[in-house]
Write a protein that holds these residues in place. Structure first.
Motif, PDB file in Angstrom:
ATOM      1  N   THR A 153      35.043  -7.417 -17.582  1.00  0.00           N
ATOM      2  CA  THR A 153      34.318  -7.821 -16.243  1.00  0.00           C
ATOM      3  C   THR A 153      35.415  -7.154 -15.149  1.00  0.00           C
ATOM      4  O   THR A 153      35.081  -7.581 -13.913  1.00  0.00           O
ATOM      5  N   ASP A 154      36.526  -6.483 -15.493  1.00  0.00           N
ATOM      6  CA  ASP A 154      37.192  -6.162 -14.488  1.00  0.00           C
ATOM      7  C   ASP A 154      37.558  -4.652 -14.570  1.00  0.00           C
ATOM      8  O   ASP A 154      37.008  -3.901 -15.665  1.00  0.00           O
ATOM      9  N   VAL A 155      37.950  -3.988 -13.736  1.00  0.00           N
ATOM     10  CA  VAL A 155      38.500  -2.679 -13.657  1.00  0.00           C
ATOM     11  C   VAL A 155      40.001  -2.750 -13.564  1.00  0.00           C
ATOM     12  O   VAL A 155      40.626  -3.433 -12.907  1.00  0.00           O
ATOM     13  N   ILE A 156      40.623  -1.679 -14.327  1.00  0.00           N
ATOM     14  CA  ILE A 156      42.126  -1.420 -14.440  1.00  0.00           C
ATOM     15  C   ILE A 156      42.356  -0.125 -13.832  1.00  0.00           C
ATOM     16  O   ILE A 156      41.920   0.738 -14.143  1.00  0.00           O
ATOM     17  N   LEU A 157      43.367  -0.340 -12.644  1.00  0.00           N
ATOM     18  CA  LEU A 157      43.772   1.160 -12.217  1.00  0.00           C
ATOM     19  C   LEU A 157      44.830   1.614 -13.092  1.00  0.00           C
ATOM     20  O   LEU A 157      45.751   1.313 -13.453  1.00  0.00           O
ATOM     21  N   VAL A 158      44.151   3.130 -13.610  1.00  0.00           N
ATOM     22  CA  VAL A 158      45.177   3.484 -14.337  1.00  0.00           C
ATOM     23  C   VAL A 158      46.011   4.502 -13.906  1.00  0.00           C
ATOM     24  O   VAL A 158      47.392   4.912 -14.138  1.00  0.00           O
ATOM     25  N   ASP A 159      45.510   5.026 -12.692  1.00  0.00           N
ATOM     26  CA  ASP A 159      46.673   6.001 -11.687  1.00  0.00           C
ATOM     27  C   ASP A 159      45.978   6.035 -10.466  1.00  0.00           C
ATOM     28  O   ASP A 159      44.943   5.647 -10.169  1.00  0.00           O
ATOM     29  N   ARG A 160      46.771   6.186  -9.414  1.00  0.00           N
ATOM     30  CA  ARG A 160      46.458   6.485  -7.980  1.00  0.00           C
ATOM     31  C   ARG A 160      47.443   7.312  -7.426  1.00  0.00           C
ATOM     32  O   ARG A 160      48.666   7.382  -7.707  1.00  0.00           O
ATOM     33  N   VAL A 161      46.812   7.915  -6.329  1.00  0.00           N
ATOM     34  CA  VAL A 161      47.631   8.992  -5.690  1.00  0.00           C
ATOM     35  C   VAL A 161      47.571   8.376  -4.101  1.00  0.00           C
ATOM     36  O   VAL A 161      46.251   8.329  -3.716  1.00  0.00           O
TER      37      VAL A 161
END
Length: 180
Positions: free
Chosen positions: A34-42
């Motif tokens: 039910t969630d999203v997981i941040l795998v990468d971010r800039v």
């Protein structure tokens, strides 16, 4: 299935270009139930940060129902799978515009399916907006999503989508071209 590290490697240069082109923080996310997981971010330019920027990091979990990344992932699930997930989500108010009604959320997910663009207009947090697009595998399955996080501005959400949506969608498509 593509591993999140491999996906991150594929997406990294595209996220950098998206952030350079828009000035906004870009994220790569996958769904975990039910969630999203941040795998990468800039991260974008410091003047364009939202207070939430300082608490989010790679590995952060965000509720799918009130985030653009989550809506881009939920929208393309087979309806029985989506119904099962929605049964387990408590649609609580997180930001001033959180969709807390299942019927309204389903209508928005239908629009995401039609347009290929998902938005968050102060649903996760006050003064934070986001535009996301799904990343598909060659089989057509949505395996991840890419977004830009936009601190609140006086621009209408429709104007932001018109201006930034094509770039976000093009980035998702470029990443997808390298996904098995």
């Amino acid at each position: 299935m593509l591993g999140s590290m491999e996906l991150r490697e594929i997406a990294a240069p595209h996220l950098r270009r998206l952030t350079e082109a828009t000035g906004h923080t870009s994220n790569l996310a996958i769904r975990d139930d039910t969630d999203v997981i941040l795998v990468d971010r800039v991260r974008g330019r410091p003047s364009r940060y939202h207070q939430l920027e300082f608490t989010l990091h790679v590995g952060s979990r965000i509720p799918a129902y009130c985030s653009a990344t989550g809506k881009a992932l939920l929208a393309f699930l087979p309806r029985p799978d989506l119904d099962q997930i929605l049964k387990r989500i408590d649609l609580v108010q997180r930001g001033p515009r959180t969709l807390t009604d299942k019927k309204t959320l389903l209508a928005e997910l239908e629009q995401v399916r039609r347009t290929g663009i998902a938005t968050n207009d102060e649903e996760l947090e006050s003064a934070l907006r986001s535009i996301a697009a799904p990343i598909r595998s060659r089989s057509g399955e949505v395996v991840a999503t890419v977004n830009v996080a936009i601190p609140w501005s006086p621009a209408a959400m429709t104007d932001l989508v018109s201006r930034l949506g094509p770039t976000v969608r093009a980035t998702a498509d470029k990443i997808a071209a390298h996904v098995i």
